[in-house]
Write a protein that holds these residues in place. Structure first.
Motif, mmCIF file in Angstrom:
data_model
loop_
_atom_site.group_PDB
_atom_site.id
_atom_site.type_symbol
_atom_site.label_atom_id
_atom_site.label_comp_id
_atom_site.label_asym_id
_atom_site.label_seq_id
_atom_site.Cartn_x
_atom_site.Cartn_y
_atom_site.Cartn_z
ATOM 1 N N PHE A 726 -7.712 -5.084 -9.295
ATOM 2 C CA PHE A 726 -8.998 -5.186 -8.363
ATOM 3 C C PHE A 726 -8.666 -6.399 -7.373
ATOM 4 O O PHE A 726 -9.028 -6.459 -6.285
ATOM 5 N N SER A 727 -7.581 -7.085 -7.865
ATOM 6 C CA SER A 727 -7.126 -8.159 -7.002
ATOM 7 C C SER A 727 -6.286 -7.466 -5.639
ATOM 8 O O SER A 727 -6.724 -7.906 -4.367
ATOM 9 N N TYR A 728 -5.396 -6.493 -5.940
ATOM 10 C CA TYR A 728 -4.726 -5.909 -4.980
ATOM 11 C C TYR A 728 -5.889 -5.063 -3.932
ATOM 12 O O TYR A 728 -5.631 -4.872 -2.738
ATOM 13 N N VAL A 729 -6.669 -4.457 -4.758
ATOM 14 C CA VAL A 729 -7.704 -3.616 -4.005
ATOM 15 C C VAL A 729 -8.421 -4.670 -3.045
ATOM 16 O O VAL A 729 -8.847 -4.359 -1.873
ATOM 17 N N SER A 730 -8.965 -5.747 -3.522
ATOM 18 C CA SER A 730 -9.675 -6.602 -2.831
ATOM 19 C C SER A 730 -9.012 -7.179 -1.664
ATOM 20 O O SER A 730 -9.438 -7.307 -0.435
ATOM 21 N N ILE A 731 -7.552 -7.615 -1.825
ATOM 22 C CA ILE A 731 -6.769 -7.977 -0.733
ATOM 23 C C ILE A 731 -6.663 -6.773 0.270
ATOM 24 O O ILE A 731 -6.543 -7.488 1.615
ATOM 25 N N PHE A 732 -6.373 -5.715 -0.096
ATOM 26 C CA PHE A 732 -6.256 -4.628 0.825
ATOM 27 C C PHE A 732 -7.439 -4.476 1.633
ATOM 28 O O PHE A 732 -7.321 -4.128 2.902
ATOM 29 N N LEU A 733 -8.692 -4.361 1.011
ATOM 30 C CA LEU A 733 -9.856 -4.336 1.923
ATOM 31 C C LEU A 733 -10.258 -5.349 2.802
ATOM 32 O O LEU A 733 -10.703 -5.355 3.767
ATOM 33 N N PHE A 734 -9.762 -6.636 2.325
ATOM 34 C CA PHE A 734 -9.728 -7.821 3.206
ATOM 35 C C PHE A 734 -9.196 -7.673 4.520
ATOM 36 O O PHE A 734 -9.719 -7.887 5.450
#
Length: 741
Positions: A726-734
């Motif tokens: 979820f951390s990687y997905v959040s950074i990517f979406l950001f």
């Protein structure tokens, strides 16, 4: 006559049993073979004499009938490919076979005495006999592949004989240099042979010439490709005949024994390149610009060799550069289309230069007995001089060879060189000026060699040898009267008594030699000098033995009379033109056997005047030098500086430096080629290890590093994996959101 030609195949193979039996004997019965070693010299001379007689017989038949005989048999047959071996007997083959055998026999007789002290005596004669086989096989070959095989065998023999004394680092380097330099030309020769086979589909000379001429006349070939193939063929001749720029191996080849220099590197092997161009002349003459290229290389070599010879101190190196220059004259003549003149000069030069080299060997032989085996001293002309009354036969023979090479009538080289010089005016005035000026340079440096070696009232040794001073070797005198009162006759008797024990008699000489020790080291007396300890002294120089003088005297006869073969007194007496008629017809040239004696005399006066001018300059620069020395201080300073001081006063330093440093060609090759190749090899090694191997090794290292990182991150808990996901997905979406604003 047909039956005689059928047995011509024995010409190259008759000397072959000698090296085979020597090798087999040393392998199975070494003691017996070494104890009978003198027998092999007799066998070598005997077999080569049979070849000479047979070659002369074939030549007489060709003069009478003007015939050409070729016999071939199939060796490899595969579909459309057929490789044949055979032999070709024509005037060119006859000239070369007679030249090889006559000079070879004389050199073998000479070598029996010259090499008698050497442990490698048997090895020497094995190499020499194998060289004779290879060279005779080369000149009788009927196709290009056969020529290439014997071409490489000749090069191998040259390599072995240059490095005959392989324990000396200088000799080892010299044979390696000759090997590498000749490989450059031989690789070009191989490519040229393959190129012409691709064009014509044949290696046989007759088929090759006929097919190629048809293709040229029908304009069915690519002239650029044909010219490239012809240049590659000529590259082999450039290397073998020491033409510029592949000449650098020939002066260093003088590290071999002097008989080798006389036979291989003056009379026969270096003539192989001239032979190849003459054999392929029907091919070269129809190719545009290739004849101009051959003549250009020839004229450059003529001038370059002469300029490099004028300041050499080593007597053999000076003669080597002279050989290079004279080979340039032959190549120039071939490039001009003067086929007859080139082969005529090949004959006259071979005998004259063999005489000079054997004469230099006689001088070196005397020097070695005085100073011990030290090439730097025994071959250095600066340390010679005043030998006239001690070696009169050698001196007179060397003088005749010198005058012949200078072009003084009626000696041999005058007739042939004069033809080339006259033909050069018809070809190119620029080439003619260079050729005629080089003729003067030839007279200068040959006279210089003669004066430094034999003449002089007060050379680097003392004024005369009756001597009343006791001066050790360190003070300049390499021989003379000091330190010993043994007469020449008594010295010879004493030496014979020392060498008689455990000796083996020669077939050609009455002298007896000790086999297991260097004879020339036995004649070094010692005296005690205050403040200098024991210092070597020298005995008188003396004339060589009859075994060495006999070949020299025979070569004198050749030098005096062989030139008359080419004088066209009238059409019936021009033997050389009759001899070369078939070959001249191959060149589509009509032989003109008449001569205008008025024009000939005018040209001869001009050429002889140039030669005498060169002789006068040499005499002016060198003859007064020795009579001007009046004390030991001047003598010592002369030896330390050599002739450079003289040249500095008479000629510019640049000329001396250019000549003495070999035109800086060796330095150029050493700096840009040798060092450049090493730098290229180092860069290639670095590129291979760091780039070619580095890319896959780097990929593997990165994969390994990433795996180690991932391994350390993973702990085996699902909650941790979900957190990181979820951390990687959040950074990517950001980042995706802000980049699309």
């Amino acid at each position: 006559m047909e039956q005689t030609y059928q047995y011509a195949w024995i010409i190259p193979f008759l000397p072959l049993p000698v090296p085979m039996l020597i090798g087999l004997g040393l392998l199975l019965f070494p003691t017996a073979t070494k104890s009978l070693r003198r027998m092999w010299a007799f066998k070598s001379v005997f077999l080569l004499s049979i070849v000479m007689i047979f070659s002369i017989h074939l030549s007489i038949q060709q003069i009478n009938s003007s015939s050409v005989y070729q016999y071939v048999w199939s060796w490899i047959i595969n579909n459309d490919f057929s490789l044949e071996f055979g032999y070709l007997i024509d005037p060119l083959t006859s000239i070369m076979s007679i030249l090889i055998t006559t000079v070879g026999i004389l050199v073998l007789i000479y070598s029996d005495n010259y090499m008698s002290h050497d442990h490698g005596y048997l090895r020497f004669f094995a190499y020499m006999s194998f060289f004779s086989t290879s060279m005779l096989g080369l000149v009788t070959s009927s196709n290009l592949i056969q020529i290439y095989i014997f071409w490489e065998l000749v090069g191998m023999c040259s390599y072995l004989l240059i490095g005959f004394w392989f324990t000396r680092p200088v000799a080892a380097k010299a044979c390696q240099k000759a090997f590498v330099t000749n490989r450059v030309g031989d690789f070009g020769l191989l490519l040229g042979i393959l190129g012409f086979y691709w064009i014509t589909g044949s290696f046989e000379f007759r088929d090759l010439f006929q097919i190629f001429n048809n293709l040229i006349s029908n304009n069915e070939v690519n002239f650029l490709f044909v010219t490239l193939c012809a240049v590659l063929l000529f590259a082999g001749a450039i290397a073998k005949s020491a033409q510029f720029p592949l000449h650098v191996w020939l002066p260093d080849a003088m590290e071999g024994p002097t008989p080798i220099s006389a036979l291989i590197h003056a009379a026969t092997m270096v003539a192989a390149g001239i032979f190849l161009v003459a054999r392929l002349m029907p091919l070269f003459i129809v190719i545009p610009h290739i004849m101009n290229f051959i003549s250009l290389i020839g004229i450059i070599t003529v001038f370059f060799g002469a300029t490099l010879a004028i300041a050499q101190k080593d007597i053999k190196r000076g003669l080597a550069y002279s050989t290079m220059s004279q080979l340039g004259y032959m190549m120039l003549a071939l490039g001009m289309g003067s086929y007859r003149s080139a082969l005529f000069h090949l004959i006259t030069h071979a005998y004259s230069k063999a005489l000079l080299f054997l004469g230099s060997g006689s001088v070196i032989h005397s020097m070695e007995t005085l100073v011990g085996y030290c090439p730097k001293k025994s071959q250095n002309m600066v340390l010679m001089g005043g030998l006239t009354k001690h070696v009169p036969i050698t001196k007179n023979s060397f003088l005749l060879g010198t005058l012949s090479l200078c072009g003084i009538p009626p000696l041999a080289c005058f007739w042939s060189k004069d033809e080339i010089l006259n033909d050069s005016w018809l070809y190119s005035p620029i080439f003619a000026i260079i050729a005629w000026s080089t003729a003067g340079l030839t007279a200068f440096y040959m006279c210089r060699i003669y004066l430094l070696t034999f003449e002089g009232h007060l050379n680097v040794h003392f004024q005369n040898y009756s001597g009343k001073r006791n001066t050790p070797l360190y003070s300049i005198s390499l021989w003379g009267k000091e330190g010993s009162k043994i007469s020449n006759k008594n010295f010879r008797l004493l030496t014979l008594l020392k060498m008689k024990k455990n000796g083996q008699p020669s077939f050609f000489s009455n002298k007896v030699y000790k086999m297991d020790k260097n004879v020339r080291n036995l004649i070094q007396p010692f005296i005690s000098i205050p403040n200098f300890g024991n210092t070597k002294t020298s005995l008188y120089p003396y004339e060589s033995d009859n075994t060495m003088l006999f070949p020299i005297l025979i070569l004198i006869l050749f030098t005096l009379f062989v030139g008359f073969l080419g004088i066209p007194f009238n059409q019936d007496m021009d033997i050389l033109s009759k001899w070369l008629t078939p070959s001249i017809n191959l060149l589509h040239k009509n032989s003109n056997n008449s001569i205008n004696w008025y024009e000939f005399c005018n040209d001869a006066v001009f050429s002889v005047s140039i030669a005498f001018f060169g002789i006068f300059i040499a005499f002016f620069l060198y003859k007064p030098v020795y009579s001007s020395f009046q004390n030991l201080d001047l003598i010592n300073s002369f030896v330390k500086m050599g002739p450079k001081r003289i040249f500095s006063d008479k000629i510019k330093n640049a000329i001396y430096d250019w000549s003495y440093n070999r035109g800086y060609i060796d330095a150029f090759y050493g700096t840009f080629l040798t060092v450049g190749v090493r730098k290229l090899a180092e860069f290639t090694h670095f590129f291979d290890r760091r780039i070619i191997d580095g890319i896959p090794n780097g990929v593997g290292f990165i994969s390994f590093f990433a795996a180690e990182v991932i391994k350390s991150v993973g702990g085996g808990r699902i909650s941790s994996y979900l957190f990181f996901y979820f951390s990687y997905v959040s950074i990517f979406l950001f980042f995706y959101y802000f980049l699309n604003l």
